[in-house]
Motif scaffolding. Structure first.
Motif, PDB file in Angstrom:
ATOM      1  N   GLY A  47       0.838  -1.195   0.000  1.00  0.00           N
ATOM      2  CA  GLY A  47       0.000   0.000   0.000  1.00  0.00           C
ATOM      3  C   GLY A  47       0.865   1.234   0.000  1.00  0.00           C
ATOM      4  N   PHE A  49       1.285   5.470  -1.665  1.00  0.00           N
ATOM      5  CA  PHE A  49       0.875   6.561  -2.544  1.00  0.00           C
ATOM      6  C   PHE A  49       1.719   6.552  -3.802  1.00  0.00           C
ATOM      7  CE2 PHE A  49      -0.226   7.758   1.741  1.00  0.00           C
ATOM      8  CZ  PHE A  49      -1.542   8.146   1.588  1.00  0.00           C
ATOM      9  N   ARG A  61      -2.315   9.431  -5.783  1.00  0.00           N
ATOM     10  CA  ARG A  61      -3.392   8.477  -5.492  1.00  0.00           C
ATOM     11  C   ARG A  61      -2.910   7.472  -4.465  1.00  0.00           C
ATOM     12  NH1 ARG A  61      -7.634   8.468  -9.550  1.00  0.00           N
ATOM     13  NH2 ARG A  61      -8.777   7.154  -8.119  1.00  0.00           N
ATOM     14  N   MET A  62      -3.845   7.009  -3.662  1.00  0.00           N
ATOM     15  CA  MET A  62      -3.558   5.901  -2.753  1.00  0.00           C
ATOM     16  C   MET A  62      -3.757   4.612  -3.536  1.00  0.00           C
ATOM     17  SD  MET A  62      -5.453   4.754   0.754  1.00  0.00           S
ATOM     18  CE  MET A  62      -4.529   5.777   1.892  1.00  0.00           C
ATOM     19  N   ILE A  63      -2.898   3.642  -3.253  1.00  0.00           N
ATOM     20  CA  ILE A  63      -3.022   2.339  -3.900  1.00  0.00           C
ATOM     21  C   ILE A  63      -2.934   1.260  -2.822  1.00  0.00           C
ATOM     22  CG2 ILE A  63      -0.558   2.087  -4.415  1.00  0.00           C
ATOM     23  CD1 ILE A  63      -1.514   0.984  -7.171  1.00  0.00           C
ATOM     24  N   LEU A  64      -3.807   0.283  -2.915  1.00  0.00           N
ATOM     25  CA  LEU A  64      -3.849  -0.835  -1.976  1.00  0.00           C
ATOM     26  C   LEU A  64      -3.789  -2.110  -2.815  1.00  0.00           C
ATOM     27  CD1 LEU A  64      -6.860   0.511   0.109  1.00  0.00           C
ATOM     28  CD2 LEU A  64      -4.429   0.742   0.659  1.00  0.00           C
ATOM     29  N   GLY A  85     -11.619  -0.529   0.298  1.00  0.00           N
ATOM     30  CA  GLY A  85     -12.073   0.516  -0.608  1.00  0.00           C
ATOM     31  C   GLY A  85     -13.142   1.389   0.013  1.00  0.00           C
ATOM     32  N   TYR A  88     -11.330   3.705   2.339  1.00  0.00           N
ATOM     33  CA  TYR A  88     -10.533   4.677   1.592  1.00  0.00           C
ATOM     34  C   TYR A  88     -11.139   4.927   0.209  1.00  0.00           C
ATOM     35  CZ  TYR A  88      -7.109   3.710   5.208  1.00  0.00           C
ATOM     36  OH  TYR A  88      -6.483   3.554   6.411  1.00  0.00           O
ATOM     37  N   ALA A  91      -9.256   5.282  -3.438  1.00  0.00           N
ATOM     38  CA  ALA A  91      -8.027   4.484  -3.532  1.00  0.00           C
ATOM     39  C   ALA A  91      -8.150   3.487  -4.677  1.00  0.00           C
ATOM     40  CB  ALA A  91      -7.775   3.734  -2.227  1.00  0.00           C
ATOM     41  N   SER A  92      -7.058   3.275  -5.386  1.00  0.00           N
ATOM     42  CA  SER A  92      -7.020   2.252  -6.431  1.00  0.00           C
ATOM     43  C   SER A  92      -6.752   0.902  -5.777  1.00  0.00           C
ATOM     44  CB  SER A  92      -5.905   2.554  -7.435  1.00  0.00           C
ATOM     45  OG  SER A  92      -6.178   3.746  -8.122  1.00  0.00           O
ATOM     46  N   ASN A 128     -13.395   3.382  -6.510  1.00  0.00           N
ATOM     47  CA  ASN A 128     -12.200   2.576  -6.295  1.00  0.00           C
ATOM     48  C   ASN A 128     -11.833   1.864  -7.589  1.00  0.00           C
ATOM     49  OD1 ASN A 128     -13.674   2.086  -3.274  1.00  0.00           O
ATOM     50  ND2 ASN A 128     -11.538   2.696  -3.275  1.00  0.00           N
TER      51      ASN A 128
END
Length: 147
Positions: A47, A49, A61-64, A85, A88, A91-92, A128
């Protein structure tokens, strides 16, 4: 970090490489994250940015990410990512595996989440967005265009 195929660490490292080196995206990443919210534990493999600049504009963007080396994505993985999701929005959600293709069941499960993720937040942003990377992308030599 253990590179056991059971933990998905191999695909986690390849995903980090893909984002930062092959896509030329600025990244701030954390590996093996577990968070607590309302007494419930959520775990994800990668996870952080990502920041990409395009035409003089940059966006963070935030990514998980849920990563599998050779195991399949299961319903519990999809539910966990869907819950993250909702915590957040915007978040992608990224699913990565080193296998060359997803199974039909995986496509169905992730596809359902992807459809929900397209719903807009406000007037512009998708809720998301879902990203899927397979071994085809993760093992690329020079970038996505060359895959």
């Amino acid at each position: 970090v253990s590179l056991s195929s059971n933990t998905g660490a191999f695909s986690v490292l390849l995903t980090a490489r893909f984002l930062s080196l092959l896509m030329h995206i600025q990244t701030t990443l954390a590996f093996g994250v577990e968070l607590q919210r309302s007494g419930q534990a959520f775990e994800f493999d990668l996870g952080g940015f990502v920041r990409q600049s395009r035409f003089g504009r940059s966006r963070t963007r935030m990514i998980l990410a849920e990563c599998k080396s050779y195991n399949s994505f299961e319903r519990i993985d999809i539910k966990r990512m869907q819950a993250l999701g909702s915590i957040y929005p915007g978040a992608s959600l990224l699913f990565a595996c080193v296998r060359p293709a997803l199974t039909g069941q995986e496509r169905k499960l992730i596809g359902s989440l992807a459809k929900k993720g397209r719903r807009r937040i406000g007037s512009e942003e998708p809720g998301n967005p879902v990203i899927v990377l397979t071994g085809n992308e993760l093992f690329a030599t020079f970038g996505l265009k060359d895959t």
